[in-house]
Design a protein around this motif. Structure first.
Motif, short mmCIF file in Angstrom:
data_model
loop_
_atom_site.label_atom_id
_atom_site.label_comp_id
_atom_site.label_asym_id
_atom_site.label_seq_id
_atom_site.Cartn_x
_atom_site.Cartn_y
_atom_site.Cartn_z
N ARG A 72 0.85 -1.20 0.00
CA ARG A 72 0.00 0.00 0.00
C ARG A 72 0.88 1.24 0.00
NH1 ARG A 72 -3.66 3.26 0.18
NH2 ARG A 72 -5.26 3.83 1.64
N VAL A 73 0.55 2.18 -0.86
CA VAL A 73 1.30 3.43 -0.95
C VAL A 73 0.48 4.52 -0.30
CG1 VAL A 73 2.32 5.11 -2.52
CG2 VAL A 73 2.35 2.70 -3.11
N THR A 74 1.11 5.27 0.60
CA THR A 74 0.41 6.40 1.21
C THR A 74 0.46 7.57 0.25
OG1 THR A 74 2.43 7.12 2.31
CG2 THR A 74 0.97 5.66 3.55
N GLY A 75 -0.54 8.41 0.30
CA GLY A 75 -0.60 9.57 -0.58
C GLY A 75 -1.65 9.38 -1.66
N THR A 76 -1.65 10.28 -2.59
CA THR A 76 -2.68 10.29 -3.62
C THR A 76 -2.22 9.74 -4.96
OG1 THR A 76 -2.08 12.55 -4.22
CG2 THR A 76 -3.81 12.30 -2.56
N VAL A 77 -0.94 9.49 -5.09
CA VAL A 77 -0.39 9.04 -6.37
C VAL A 77 -0.33 7.51 -6.37
CG1 VAL A 77 1.57 9.18 -7.94
CG2 VAL A 77 0.91 11.17 -6.61
N SER A 78 -0.88 6.90 -7.40
CA SER A 78 -0.90 5.44 -7.51
C SER A 78 0.47 4.91 -7.93
CB SER A 78 -1.95 5.02 -8.54
OG SER A 78 -1.50 5.34 -9.85
N PRO A 79 0.72 3.62 -7.68
CA PRO A 79 1.97 3.03 -8.18
C PRO A 79 2.12 3.18 -9.69
CG PRO A 79 0.98 1.58 -6.56
CD PRO A 79 -0.02 2.69 -6.83
N ARG A 80 1.02 3.08 -10.42
CA ARG A 80 1.08 3.22 -11.87
C ARG A 80 1.53 4.64 -12.26
NH1 ARG A 80 -1.70 4.01 -16.74
NH2 ARG A 80 -1.62 2.20 -18.15
N ASP A 81 1.03 5.63 -11.54
CA ASP A 81 1.43 7.02 -11.80
C ASP A 81 2.88 7.27 -11.41
OD1 ASP A 81 -1.02 7.77 -12.89
OD2 ASP A 81 -1.80 8.48 -10.98
N ILE A 82 3.33 6.62 -10.34
CA ILE A 82 4.74 6.73 -9.95
C ILE A 82 5.62 6.18 -11.07
CG2 ILE A 82 6.50 5.82 -8.36
CD1 ILE A 82 4.26 6.00 -6.16
N LEU A 83 5.26 5.02 -11.60
CA LEU A 83 6.02 4.42 -12.69
C LEU A 83 6.00 5.31 -13.93
CD1 LEU A 83 7.58 2.09 -14.00
CD2 LEU A 83 5.36 0.99 -14.47
N GLN B 182 9.78 -2.43 -1.58
CA GLN B 182 9.20 -3.40 -2.51
C GLN B 182 8.65 -2.69 -3.74
OE1 GLN B 182 5.83 -5.62 -0.99
NE2 GLN B 182 6.17 -7.28 -2.43
N LEU B 183 7.97 -1.58 -3.53
CA LEU B 183 7.41 -0.80 -4.63
C LEU B 183 8.52 -0.31 -5.56
CD1 LEU B 183 4.82 0.67 -5.80
CD2 LEU B 183 5.63 2.64 -4.49
N VAL B 184 9.54 0.31 -5.01
CA VAL B 184 10.64 0.85 -5.82
C VAL B 184 11.35 -0.28 -6.57
CG1 VAL B 184 12.92 1.96 -5.71
CG2 VAL B 184 10.97 2.95 -4.48
N THR B 185 11.58 -1.40 -5.91
CA THR B 185 12.26 -2.52 -6.56
C THR B 185 11.46 -3.05 -7.74
OG1 THR B 185 13.36 -3.13 -4.50
CG2 THR B 185 13.20 -4.83 -6.19
N GLN B 186 10.16 -3.23 -7.56
CA GLN B 186 9.34 -3.77 -8.65
C GLN B 186 9.16 -2.77 -9.77
OE1 GLN B 186 5.77 -5.84 -7.49
NE2 GLN B 186 6.81 -6.86 -5.81
N LEU B 187 8.86 -1.52 -9.42
CA LEU B 187 8.67 -0.51 -10.47
C LEU B 187 9.99 -0.21 -11.18
CD1 LEU B 187 6.16 1.99 -8.81
CD2 LEU B 187 5.67 0.00 -10.26
N GLY B 188 11.09 -0.18 -10.44
CA GLY B 188 12.40 0.03 -11.06
C GLY B 188 12.74 -1.09 -12.03
N SER B 189 12.38 -2.31 -11.69
CA SER B 189 12.61 -3.45 -12.59
C SER B 189 11.81 -3.32 -13.87
CB SER B 189 12.24 -4.76 -11.89
OG SER B 189 13.06 -4.97 -10.78
N ILE B 190 10.57 -2.89 -13.74
CA ILE B 190 9.73 -2.71 -14.92
C ILE B 190 10.32 -1.61 -15.81
CG2 ILE B 190 7.47 -1.88 -15.73
CD1 ILE B 190 6.26 -3.32 -13.26
N LEU B 191 10.72 -0.50 -15.22
CA LEU B 191 11.30 0.60 -16.01
C LEU B 191 12.61 0.17 -16.65
CD1 LEU B 191 11.27 3.44 -17.10
CD2 LEU B 191 12.16 4.24 -14.88
N ARG B 192 13.42 -0.56 -15.94
CA ARG B 192 14.70 -1.05 -16.48
C ARG B 192 14.43 -1.92 -17.71
NH1 ARG B 192 20.02 -2.40 -13.75
NH2 ARG B 192 19.17 -1.20 -12.04
#
Length: 154
Positions: A44-55, A126-136
């Motif tokens: 779960r991410v706190t705040g208003t920005v979704s993981p998809r928007d972060i990516l 966990q979020l940064v690791t997974q999203l970073g992997s997708i971006l990489r």
């Protein structure tokens, strides 16, 4: 709105817009496809920005570090993003975007060696690791910067 803000920021640093938009498109496609298959385990991410928007934001800004040269541009992108005051984003959300952009190349996240990454809670790491992997992966699909990949499925 957030996407427009990210594009404006990228343009301030004279980023490679076509490549960044291709990486955004591919990264979001990978996010959606892996999510559909149940492969993402995002906390779960706190705040208003979704993981998809972060990516998506990180994908747009991942190469702004080129403004200071190619060498370590991923670290420069991290610094530039964290130093910006981005309307509508909390400091924590900005940090997440900067970290995902930072890990699009180079070393993988290490909580002992990388202070900002180590400062996150388990869900954030966990979020940064997974999203970073997708971006990489998405960035690798456009290594030639020619938008050769038209679509993908998982």
């Amino acid at each position: 709105m957030l996407r427009d803000t990210m594009l404006a920021l990228g343009r301030r640093y004279d980023f490679e817009e076509d490549h960044s938009l291709q990486d955004e498109r591919l990264a979001l496609r990978l996010f959606d496809e892996t999510g559909r298959l149940g492969l993402l385990r995002l906390g779960r991410v706190t705040g208003t920005v979704s993981p998809r928007d972060i990516l998506g934001s990180a994908a747009i800004l991942h190469d702004i570090g080129y403004a200071e040269g190619y060498e370590e541009h991923h670290k420069t992108a991290f610094r530039l993003i964290t130093q910006e005051s981005i309307e509508g984003l909390s400091e924590h959300e900005r940090l997440l975007i900067a970290l995902v952009a930072r890990y699009h190349r180079g070393a993988t996240p290490d909580p002992q060696k990388h202070g900002p990454f180590g400062s996150l809670d388990v869900a954030g790491r966990q979020l940064v690791t997974q999203l970073g992997s997708i971006l990489r992966f998405a960035d690798g699909l456009d290594r030639s910067h020619t938008s050769a990949v038209l679509d993908l499925n998982c």
